[in-house]
Motif scaffolding. Structure first.
Motif, PDB file in Angstrom:
ATOM      1  N   MET A 120      12.171  -0.438  18.881  1.00 27.53           N
ATOM      2  CA  MET A 120      10.755  -0.736  18.656  1.00 27.53           C
ATOM      3  C   MET A 120       9.988   0.546  18.354  1.00 27.53           C
ATOM      4  SD  MET A 120       9.899  -3.599  21.604  1.00 27.53           S
ATOM      5  CE  MET A 120       8.179  -3.754  21.135  1.00 27.53           C
ATOM      6  N   LYS A 121      10.231   1.565  19.197  1.00 26.81           N
ATOM      7  CA  LYS A 121       9.526   2.838  19.006  1.00 26.81           C
ATOM      8  C   LYS A 121       9.843   3.442  17.641  1.00 26.81           C
ATOM      9  CE  LYS A 121       8.632   4.294  23.735  1.00 26.81           C
ATOM     10  NZ  LYS A 121       9.647   3.910  24.742  1.00 26.81           N
ATOM     11  N   ARG A 122      11.133   3.383  17.269  1.00 27.51           N
ATOM     12  CA  ARG A 122      11.538   3.955  15.977  1.00 27.51           C
ATOM     13  C   ARG A 122      10.906   3.212  14.801  1.00 27.51           C
ATOM     14  NH1 ARG A 122      16.750   4.426  18.052  1.00 27.51           N
ATOM     15  NH2 ARG A 122      17.321   2.471  17.032  1.00 27.51           N
ATOM     16  N   SER A 123      10.569   1.940  15.005  1.00 27.71           N
ATOM     17  CA  SER A 123       9.993   1.141  13.908  1.00 27.71           C
ATOM     18  C   SER A 123       8.527   1.469  13.659  1.00 27.71           C
ATOM     19  CB  SER A 123      10.112  -0.352  14.240  1.00 27.71           C
ATOM     20  OG  SER A 123      11.441  -0.681  14.553  1.00 27.71           O
ATOM     21  N   ALA A 124       7.922   2.203  14.579  1.00 28.63           N
ATOM     22  CA  ALA A 124       6.494   2.532  14.431  1.00 28.63           C
ATOM     23  C   ALA A 124       6.332   3.720  13.498  1.00 28.63           C
ATOM     24  CB  ALA A 124       5.888   2.814  15.805  1.00 28.63           C
ATOM     25  N   ASP A 125       6.677   3.536  12.233  1.00 26.15           N
ATOM     26  CA  ASP A 125       6.499   4.613  11.255  1.00 26.15           C
ATOM     27  C   ASP A 125       5.927   4.049   9.953  1.00 26.15           C
ATOM     28  OD1 ASP A 125       8.524   3.472   9.736  1.00 26.15           O
ATOM     29  OD2 ASP A 125      10.020   4.958  10.286  1.00 26.15           O
ATOM     30  N   ALA A 126       5.825   4.928   8.954  1.00 20.16           N
ATOM     31  CA  ALA A 126       5.114   4.570   7.721  1.00 20.16           C
ATOM     32  C   ALA A 126       5.776   3.418   6.945  1.00 20.16           C
ATOM     33  CB  ALA A 126       4.979   5.788   6.829  1.00 20.16           C
ATOM     34  N   ASP A 144       8.803  -9.770  11.584  1.00 23.51           N
ATOM     35  CA  ASP A 144       8.353  -8.464  11.124  1.00 23.51           C
ATOM     36  C   ASP A 144       9.422  -7.397  11.330  1.00 23.51           C
ATOM     37  OD1 ASP A 144       7.932  -7.124  13.717  1.00 23.51           O
ATOM     38  OD2 ASP A 144       6.248  -8.500  13.978  1.00 23.51           O
ATOM     39  N   ARG A 145       9.160  -6.205  10.787  1.00 21.24           N
ATOM     40  CA  ARG A 145      10.142  -5.116  10.824  1.00 21.24           C
ATOM     41  C   ARG A 145      10.514  -4.712  12.245  1.00 21.24           C
ATOM     42  NH1 ARG A 145      11.083  -1.469   6.600  1.00 21.24           N
ATOM     43  NH2 ARG A 145      10.630  -2.489   4.628  1.00 21.24           N
ATOM     44  N   VAL A 146       9.538  -4.659  13.136  1.00 19.79           N
ATOM     45  CA  VAL A 146       9.806  -4.262  14.521  1.00 19.79           C
ATOM     46  C   VAL A 146      10.718  -5.293  15.179  1.00 19.79           C
ATOM     47  CG1 VAL A 146       8.760  -3.649  16.716  1.00 19.79           C
ATOM     48  CG2 VAL A 146       7.478  -3.275  14.591  1.00 19.79           C
ATOM     49  N   ALA A 147      10.396  -6.555  14.981  1.00 15.01           N
ATOM     50  CA  ALA A 147      11.165  -7.630  15.609  1.00 15.01           C
ATOM     51  C   ALA A 147      12.604  -7.647  15.090  1.00 15.01           C
ATOM     52  CB  ALA A 147      10.484  -8.974  15.362  1.00 15.01           C
ATOM     53  N   ILE A 148      12.779  -7.444  13.792  1.00 15.79           N
ATOM     54  CA  ILE A 148      14.136  -7.427  13.222  1.00 15.79           C
ATOM     55  C   ILE A 148      14.956  -6.313  13.877  1.00 15.79           C
ATOM     56  CG2 ILE A 148      15.480  -6.878  11.143  1.00 15.79           C
ATOM     57  CD1 ILE A 148      13.304  -8.335   9.497  1.00 15.79           C
ATOM     58  N   ASN A 149      14.365  -5.115  13.948  1.00 12.47           N
ATOM     59  CA  ASN A 149      15.103  -3.963  14.489  1.00 12.47           C
ATOM     60  C   ASN A 149      15.402  -4.119  15.980  1.00 12.47           C
ATOM     61  OD1 ASN A 149      14.980  -2.838  11.959  1.00 12.47           O
ATOM     62  ND2 ASN A 149      13.203  -1.556  12.419  1.00 12.47           N
ATOM     63  N   ALA A 150      14.403  -4.566  16.747  1.00 15.27           N
ATOM     64  CA  ALA A 150      14.604  -4.691  18.192  1.00 15.27           C
ATOM     65  C   ALA A 150      15.576  -5.826  18.511  1.00 15.27           C
ATOM     66  CB  ALA A 150      13.264  -4.929  18.878  1.00 15.27           C
ATOM     67  N   ASN A 163       0.853  -1.178   0.000  1.00 13.66           N
ATOM     68  CA  ASN A 163       0.000   0.000   0.000  1.00 13.66           C
ATOM     69  C   ASN A 163       0.898   1.240   0.000  1.00 13.66           C
ATOM     70  OD1 ASN A 163      -2.004   2.036   0.803  1.00 13.66           O
ATOM     71  ND2 ASN A 163      -3.267   0.264   1.346  1.00 13.66           N
ATOM     72  N   PRO A 164       0.614   2.252  -0.836  1.00  9.20           N
ATOM     73  CA  PRO A 164       1.495   3.433  -0.855  1.00  9.20           C
ATOM     74  C   PRO A 164       1.264   4.362   0.334  1.00  9.20           C
ATOM     75  CG  PRO A 164      -0.324   3.783  -2.368  1.00  9.20           C
ATOM     76  CD  PRO A 164      -0.476   2.364  -1.827  1.00  9.20           C
ATOM     77  N   TYR A 165       0.167   4.163   1.055  1.00  7.42           N
ATOM     78  CA  TYR A 165      -0.155   5.035   2.178  1.00  7.42           C
ATOM     79  C   TYR A 165       0.299   4.401   3.492  1.00  7.42           C
ATOM     80  CZ  TYR A 165      -2.886   7.194  -1.476  1.00  7.42           C
ATOM     81  OH  TYR A 165      -3.250   7.782  -2.656  1.00  7.42           O
ATOM     82  N   PRO A 166       0.545   5.230   4.510  1.00  9.10           N
ATOM     83  CA  PRO A 166       0.886   4.654   5.815  1.00  9.10           C
ATOM     84  C   PRO A 166      -0.347   3.960   6.397  1.00  9.10           C
ATOM     85  CG  PRO A 166       0.658   7.040   5.985  1.00  9.10           C
ATOM     86  CD  PRO A 166       0.532   6.711   4.530  1.00  9.10           C
ATOM     87  N   PRO A 167      -0.158   3.099   7.394  1.00 11.52           N
ATOM     88  CA  PRO A 167      -1.324   2.468   8.018  1.00 11.52           C
ATOM     89  C   PRO A 167      -2.098   3.487   8.859  1.00 11.52           C
ATOM     90  CG  PRO A 167       0.648   1.908   9.242  1.00 11.52           C
ATOM     91  CD  PRO A 167       1.098   2.703   8.049  1.00 11.52           C
ATOM     92  N   SER A 168      -3.215   3.081   9.389  1.00  7.28           N
ATOM     93  CA  SER A 168      -4.020   3.907  10.280  1.00  7.28           C
ATOM     94  C   SER A 168      -3.140   4.516  11.378  1.00  7.28           C
ATOM     95  CB  SER A 168      -5.099   3.044  10.936  1.00  7.28           C
ATOM     96  OG  SER A 168      -5.554   3.655  12.130  1.00  7.28           O
ATOM     97  N   PRO A 169      -3.300   5.810  11.657  1.00  7.42           N
ATOM     98  CA  PRO A 169      -2.545   6.425  12.760  1.00  7.42           C
ATOM     99  C   PRO A 169      -2.774   5.676  14.082  1.00  7.42           C
ATOM    100  CG  PRO A 169      -3.793   8.094  11.539  1.00  7.42           C
ATOM    101  CD  PRO A 169      -4.216   6.775  10.990  1.00  7.42           C
ATOM    102  N   ASN A 170      -3.944   5.104  14.241  1.00 16.96           N
ATOM    103  CA  ASN A 170      -4.211   4.329  15.465  1.00 16.96           C
ATOM    104  C   ASN A 170      -3.308   3.099  15.550  1.00 16.96           C
ATOM    105  OD1 ASN A 170      -6.222   6.184  15.682  1.00 16.96           O
ATOM    106  ND2 ASN A 170      -7.906   4.767  15.242  1.00 16.96           N
ATOM    107  N   ALA A 171      -3.002   2.499  14.405  1.00 18.94           N
ATOM    108  CA  ALA A 171      -2.108   1.334  14.397  1.00 18.94           C
ATOM    109  C   ALA A 171      -0.690   1.752  14.787  1.00 18.94           C
ATOM    110  CB  ALA A 171      -2.122   0.670  13.019  1.00 18.94           C
ATOM    111  N   LEU A 172      -0.250   2.903  14.264  1.00 19.44           N
ATOM    112  CA  LEU A 172       1.092   3.388  14.620  1.00 19.44           C
ATOM    113  C   LEU A 172       1.160   3.727  16.107  1.00 19.44           C
ATOM    114  CD1 LEU A 172       2.017   5.631  11.522  1.00 19.44           C
ATOM    115  CD2 LEU A 172       2.857   3.330  12.072  1.00 19.44           C
ATOM    116  N   GLN A 173       0.086   4.326  16.642  1.00 18.49           N
ATOM    117  CA  GLN A 173       0.025   4.615  18.071  1.00 18.49           C
ATOM    118  C   GLN A 173       0.103   3.325  18.888  1.00 18.49           C
ATOM    119  OE1 GLN A 173       0.141   6.961  20.318  1.00 18.49           O
ATOM    120  NE2 GLN A 173       0.696   8.320  18.638  1.00 18.49           N
ATOM    121  N   ALA A 174      -0.630   2.316  18.459  1.00 20.88           N
ATOM    122  CA  ALA A 174      -0.627   1.026  19.165  1.00 20.88           C
ATOM    123  C   ALA A 174       0.761   0.396  19.133  1.00 20.88           C
ATOM    124  CB  ALA A 174      -1.656   0.093  18.540  1.00 20.88           C
ATOM    125  N   MET A 175       1.462   0.564  18.021  1.00 22.75           N
ATOM    126  CA  MET A 175       2.834   0.044  17.939  1.00 22.75           C
ATOM    127  C   MET A 175       3.724   0.717  18.972  1.00 22.75           C
ATOM    128  SD  MET A 175       3.470  -0.240  13.809  1.00 22.75           S
ATOM    129  CE  MET A 175       5.164  -0.850  13.981  1.00 22.75           C
TER     130      MET A 175
END
Lengths: 354, 354
Positions: B46-52, B245-251, A34-46
């Motif tokens: 982990m925190k840094r991986s929470a992006d687009a 997943d990306r978070v697990a690889i980075n952490a 997907n070219p768009y980022p995921p839901s901001p709520n998903a990023l917050q949950a991460m």
């Protein structure tokens, strides 16, 4: 080939995924992300998941996530199985429902992981040719010895099969499992899920990697009769108790709840798909009627491999499958409108100088 | 049992993991998790991986993580395989190296997932009794028909087998794979990894769930000769292209680099283990000599099941295995010194009122 390998390791013919590159200058239109980022709520949950509780195992039963998926599809939680991406769900489904010595059927042009699973688990298979227009003929899948699997919409054609046709396939295989791989269903007219309650032999598989923009997180799921879900669970619990980590569980739960965001980005992609299709047609491409987040197209004079290579020189990655009768086609993921403008410009230049 | 299930689904005998509870009042000493948080660097990663970028698939080859693991064990990257927890690595190892019709050997008292894998993949097995003192007799594993697998230290006994003994087992099985499951090795005297270069038939399996306090993130790995690693990779690439997943690889990469933090928390746990052992002995327990982050103990007069149930009433979860000859033992994860004081107090009360 090593002497230490088992017969399974020797006969395996591993899948080759699309190239993953870490260069931000390269436009990746090759793995249907997907070219768009995921839901901001998903990023917050991460972000919220990045705490000391990560020392603890995740839930082996992923109850909360299954509950949210169940609500969305109007089924009970015991009709939902969650796995590490839809690929893992597919692997467990091949293990749980298909049998060595009983020939299964899938289209000749389809997701190229199916023959990989079948070879690994020693399940015989018949690759059924598509019709001339690349559509699936439902009758070709009646009375399959070992079961049936195909994606809807199909990949890499992008073509959608009407739900009535799927019903006839399910009815004509009452004692075998029919797996409908709905990886791209959110870009298509409708899921089979509303009709699922009438069939105890149909398993739907969906993913968060496409419409939910979470390919990097590895979450997929299956919906079906509890006895099918129970079969999948037996496979998971004989293989790996916890295949979804804490971060993925939390982010997936948030992403699935945020239906309005999913609809918003899906609408944009479907809109861009129409625009890209029209542009390609103006450039003398024949474009298959896609109901996914990619299009499959063939040019009147320039061959597909040349287009793939030329686009790569323009730092644009697309996919070309070296397999008859799709080898004259290229498959292009739908990015943002800006990305697709860059793609169309590059393509125009390539065609002009050809 | 459903008519739709394959013979594999029917014969499966799934593993039952230790209870996972979400109640912070309950003291969880039942699944050998680390009581300390992971490295702060891992949480940061982990925190840094929470992006687009989470919209993009992770690396299917996990090169950067494998490179860091390789450096730490002084091997090349092509000697390292990474999987979704050591359980997934074990599953792929059973698939890649063990053969239906060739009987493998493992201890009768050991990680109870081994017979689950063997049953799933139809691999015959022989459960070799431990010696009276619960130790492994190396000679029992010479000339195994299909291969050998055991944990070192063993679980749930916690007892460590000297590396010279492992060498003789490897030498006496030159044509078969010997898998050493080193899940708890960081709490023990030494890994076999330094001797690995002399053996092309030994596969070591380690995890980030124990000493690295990342059970919630699902990362494990194998180290061995490139031809063994290649066998595991063939299985993964025939099953699921991206299992981490990306978070697990980075952490995981950050956690493995932070060796001083791992050493610091490991030292604390080993220290607490000594204290708990002494306390248990004073309460008339016989404690097996553990080189792990748990202890296995039996009381002179009170049976293990009663202790398990009584501790549960005190909101303390431990593990009891209903399997001869370990059914008179309880297994207790080593928590922080404070947690273990609470455990010892509750246990003292239970014993007094018995």
């Amino acid at each position: 080939m090593s002497n230490f390998w088992s017969s399974m390791a020797k006969r395996a013919q591993p899948y080759v995924p699309g190239e993953q590159v870490n260069d931000s200058h390269i436009l990746k239109l090759n793995t249907n992300e997907n070219p768009y980022p995921p839901s901001p709520n998903a990023l917050q949950a991460m972000k919220r998941s990045a705490d000391a509780t990560i020392r603890l195992y995740p839930s082996p039963t992923t109850d909360d996530l299954r509950e949210v998926i169940a609500e969305q599809h109007d089924v009970n939680k015991d009709s939902v199985f969650v796995g590490n991406g839809s690929d893992e769900v597919l692997a467990f489904a091949f293990m749980a429902f298909f049998e060595p010595l009983e020939r299964i059927r899938f289209p000749k042009i389809t997701y190229s992981f199916y023959p990989v699973y079948a070879t690994l688990f020693d399940i015989p298979y018949e690759e059924v040719p598509l019709q001339e227009d690349f559509t699936i003929n439902p009758e070709d899948y009646f009375d399959a010895e070992g079961g049936v699997i195909f994606p809807n919409p199909n990949a890499p054609t992008g073509i959608f099969l009407e739900l009535d046709a799927i019903e006839t396939i399910a009815q004509k295989n009452p004692n075998k499992v029919v797996i409908i791989d709905e990886a791209y269903i959110d870009f298509a007219p409708e899921s089979f899920s509303a009709r699922l309650k009438n069939y105890n032999n149909v398993l739907l598989i969906q993913t968060l990697s496409k419409s939910r923009a979470l390919a990097g997180l590895r979450v997929g799921y299956a919906i079906g009769h509890p006895s099918l879900i129970n079969g999948l669970t037996r496979m998971k619990d004989s293989f790996n108790s916890y295949t979804i980590d804490r971060v993925a569980i939390n982010a997936a739960t948030a992403a699935i709840k945020d239906t309005s965001y999913t609809q918003e980005i899906t609408k944009k992609i479907v809109h861009t798909r129409s625009w890209v299709t029209k542009q390609l047609q103006e450039l003398s491409f024949d474009v298959l009627p896609s109901q996914t987040n990619f299009v499959c197209a063939t040019h009147a004079t320039i061959d597909a491999k040349t287009l793939y290579e030329q686009l790569k020189k323009h730092s644009i990655l697309i996919r070309h499958f070296n397999q008859d009768p799709i080898d004259s086609y290229i498959r292009i993921t739908i990015g943002t409108r800006e990305e697709m403008s860059r793609f169309i410009s590059a393509l125009t230049e390539i065609i002009r100088s050809a």
